[in-house]
Design a protein around this motif. Structure first.
Motif, PDB file in Angstrom:
ATOM      1  N   ASP A 115       8.145  76.374  49.556  1.00  0.00           N
ATOM      2  CA  ASP A 115       9.488  76.444  48.989  1.00  0.00           C
ATOM      3  C   ASP A 115      10.476  77.144  49.937  1.00  0.00           C
ATOM      4  O   ASP A 115      11.684  76.984  49.787  1.00  0.00           O
ATOM      5  CB  ASP A 115       9.474  77.185  47.650  1.00  0.00           C
ATOM      6  CG  ASP A 115       8.712  76.414  46.577  1.00  0.00           C
ATOM      7  OD1 ASP A 115       8.593  75.172  46.709  1.00  0.00           O
ATOM      8  OD2 ASP A 115       8.230  77.061  45.634  1.00  0.00           O
ATOM      9  N   LEU A 116       9.946  77.907  50.870  1.00  0.00           N
ATOM     10  CA  LEU A 116      10.783  78.581  51.865  1.00  0.00           C
ATOM     11  C   LEU A 116      11.079  77.591  52.982  1.00  0.00           C
ATOM     12  O   LEU A 116      10.223  77.273  53.796  1.00  0.00           O
ATOM     13  CB  LEU A 116      10.087  79.825  52.420  1.00  0.00           C
ATOM     14  CG  LEU A 116      10.803  80.587  53.528  1.00  0.00           C
ATOM     15  CD1 LEU A 116      12.192  81.032  53.086  1.00  0.00           C
ATOM     16  CD2 LEU A 116       9.972  81.785  53.958  1.00  0.00           C
ATOM     17  N   THR A 117      12.310  77.063  52.981  1.00  0.00           N
ATOM     18  CA  THR A 117      12.707  76.083  53.984  1.00  0.00           C
ATOM     19  C   THR A 117      13.757  76.692  54.901  1.00  0.00           C
ATOM     20  O   THR A 117      14.371  77.719  54.570  1.00  0.00           O
ATOM     21  CB  THR A 117      13.294  74.826  53.315  1.00  0.00           C
ATOM     22  OG1 THR A 117      14.499  75.206  52.625  1.00  0.00           O
ATOM     23  CG2 THR A 117      12.302  74.203  52.334  1.00  0.00           C
ATOM     24  N   LEU A 118      13.997  76.068  56.027  1.00  0.00           N
ATOM     25  CA  LEU A 118      15.003  76.567  56.962  1.00  0.00           C
ATOM     26  C   LEU A 118      16.398  76.553  56.347  1.00  0.00           C
ATOM     27  O   LEU A 118      17.254  77.340  56.762  1.00  0.00           O
ATOM     28  CB  LEU A 118      14.984  75.761  58.260  1.00  0.00           C
ATOM     29  CG  LEU A 118      13.830  76.096  59.198  1.00  0.00           C
ATOM     30  CD1 LEU A 118      13.901  75.231  60.453  1.00  0.00           C
ATOM     31  CD2 LEU A 118      13.847  77.572  59.579  1.00  0.00           C
ATOM     32  N   SER A 134      16.487  85.435  53.708  1.00  0.00           N
ATOM     33  CA  SER A 134      16.029  84.203  53.079  1.00  0.00           C
ATOM     34  C   SER A 134      15.833  84.323  51.578  1.00  0.00           C
ATOM     35  O   SER A 134      15.714  83.319  50.905  1.00  0.00           O
ATOM     36  CB  SER A 134      14.697  83.766  53.693  1.00  0.00           C
ATOM     37  OG  SER A 134      13.682  84.697  53.385  1.00  0.00           O
ATOM     38  N   GLY A 135      15.767  85.494  51.063  1.00  0.00           N
ATOM     39  CA  GLY A 135      15.359  85.628  49.676  1.00  0.00           C
ATOM     40  C   GLY A 135      13.842  85.522  49.588  1.00  0.00           C
ATOM     41  O   GLY A 135      13.160  85.390  50.610  1.00  0.00           O
ATOM     42  N   TRP A 136      13.322  85.556  48.379  1.00  0.00           N
ATOM     43  CA  TRP A 136      11.879  85.549  48.173  1.00  0.00           C
ATOM     44  C   TRP A 136      11.479  84.260  47.474  1.00  0.00           C
ATOM     45  O   TRP A 136      12.170  83.788  46.564  1.00  0.00           O
ATOM     46  CB  TRP A 136      11.486  86.743  47.310  1.00  0.00           C
ATOM     47  CG  TRP A 136      10.031  86.846  47.024  1.00  0.00           C
ATOM     48  CD1 TRP A 136       9.104  87.455  47.808  1.00  0.00           C
ATOM     49  CD2 TRP A 136       9.334  86.352  45.886  1.00  0.00           C
ATOM     50  NE1 TRP A 136       7.871  87.375  47.234  1.00  0.00           N
ATOM     51  CE2 TRP A 136       7.984  86.682  46.034  1.00  0.00           C
ATOM     52  CE3 TRP A 136       9.728  85.644  44.761  1.00  0.00           C
ATOM     53  CZ2 TRP A 136       7.028  86.346  45.107  1.00  0.00           C
ATOM     54  CZ3 TRP A 136       8.762  85.309  43.824  1.00  0.00           C
ATOM     55  CH2 TRP A 136       7.423  85.660  44.009  1.00  0.00           C
ATOM     56  N   PHE A 137      10.378  83.679  47.914  1.00  0.00           N
ATOM     57  CA  PHE A 137       9.842  82.465  47.304  1.00  0.00           C
ATOM     58  C   PHE A 137       8.369  82.681  47.030  1.00  0.00           C
ATOM     59  O   PHE A 137       7.643  83.218  47.870  1.00  0.00           O
ATOM     60  CB  PHE A 137      10.017  81.260  48.238  1.00  0.00           C
ATOM     61  CG  PHE A 137      11.465  80.921  48.473  1.00  0.00           C
ATOM     62  CD1 PHE A 137      12.115  80.021  47.656  1.00  0.00           C
ATOM     63  CD2 PHE A 137      12.186  81.525  49.494  1.00  0.00           C
ATOM     64  CE1 PHE A 137      13.443  79.710  47.866  1.00  0.00           C
ATOM     65  CE2 PHE A 137      13.510  81.232  49.704  1.00  0.00           C
ATOM     66  CZ  PHE A 137      14.146  80.319  48.890  1.00  0.00           C
ATOM     67  N   GLU A 138       7.917  82.262  45.873  1.00  0.00           N
ATOM     68  CA  GLU A 138       6.514  82.437  45.507  1.00  0.00           C
ATOM     69  C   GLU A 138       5.594  81.593  46.383  1.00  0.00           C
ATOM     70  O   GLU A 138       4.527  82.027  46.789  1.00  0.00           O
ATOM     71  CB  GLU A 138       6.307  82.083  44.029  1.00  0.00           C
ATOM     72  CG  GLU A 138       4.911  82.400  43.535  1.00  0.00           C
ATOM     73  CD  GLU A 138       4.793  82.228  42.027  1.00  0.00           C
ATOM     74  OE1 GLU A 138       3.641  82.206  41.553  1.00  0.00           O
ATOM     75  OE2 GLU A 138       5.825  82.137  41.333  1.00  0.00           O
TER      76      GLU A 138
END
Length: 171
Positions: A96-99, A88-92
């Motif tokens: 912001d982390l969506t499917l 997914s990568g990294w999100f602060e």
């Protein structure tokens, strides 16, 4: 058991972070040990014929695939384990982390025996002719897409919480 000697070649790659062209190492393999060849080798010095080995291993592989499709970790014994996974990568921020940013993938963790054999291999540079022949014959290991410059990337196992490692402490 003889120590593995891995031949490597220099391959042109673009650094995904800096967009600069450069080089990274790629392994030259000895080809592919396919299912039939492995079944024949497994049947040697046994009372099983090659068709029995193929049938039994085919049943095993189908059962392992079924377990993976059901979300199980598959323990392949002396080969290692296969895990359903995602990147997914990294999100602060959690919102912001969506499917849409999560991609299903598979993670393989070799057994200690396999990992030791590979990591303990001696490395030698391939000769120019060997590298060219390997490219033509398709015996160069596939590119991992990893940033080999030492910078973090968003591919699996990047240390930013978005990697494939099933034992990263996040469940």
């Amino acid at each position: 058991m003889a120590k593995l000697k891995m031949k490597v070649t220099k391959s042109k790659h673009m650094n995904p972070v800096t967009k600069k062209r450069g080089y990274s190492a790629r392994v030259l393999t000895n080809g592919t040990a396919d299912y039939s060849d492995i079944a024949e080798d497994a049947a040697e010095d046994t009372t099983f014929n090659v068709d029995e080995i193929r049938a039994a291993s085919g049943i095993f592989i189908r059962a392992a695939a079924k377990a993976l499709k059901q979300g199980f970790i598959v323990d392949l014994g002396p080969l290692g384990k296969i895990y359903p996974s995602c990147t997914s990568g990294w999100f602060e921020n959690a919102e912001d982390l969506t499917l849409d940013s999560v991609k299903p993938t598979i993670y393989y963790r070799p057994s200690l025996e396999v990992e030791t054999a590979i990591k303990g291999a001696s490395l030698v540079w391939a000769k120019a002719g060997e590298a060219e022949n390997a490219e033509q014959n398709g015996t160069v290991s596939p590119s991992t897409g990893e940033d080999t410059s030492g910078s973090d990337s968003n591919s699996g196992g990047d240390g930013n919480g978005g990697g494939d490692d099933p034992d990263n402490g996040m469940e």
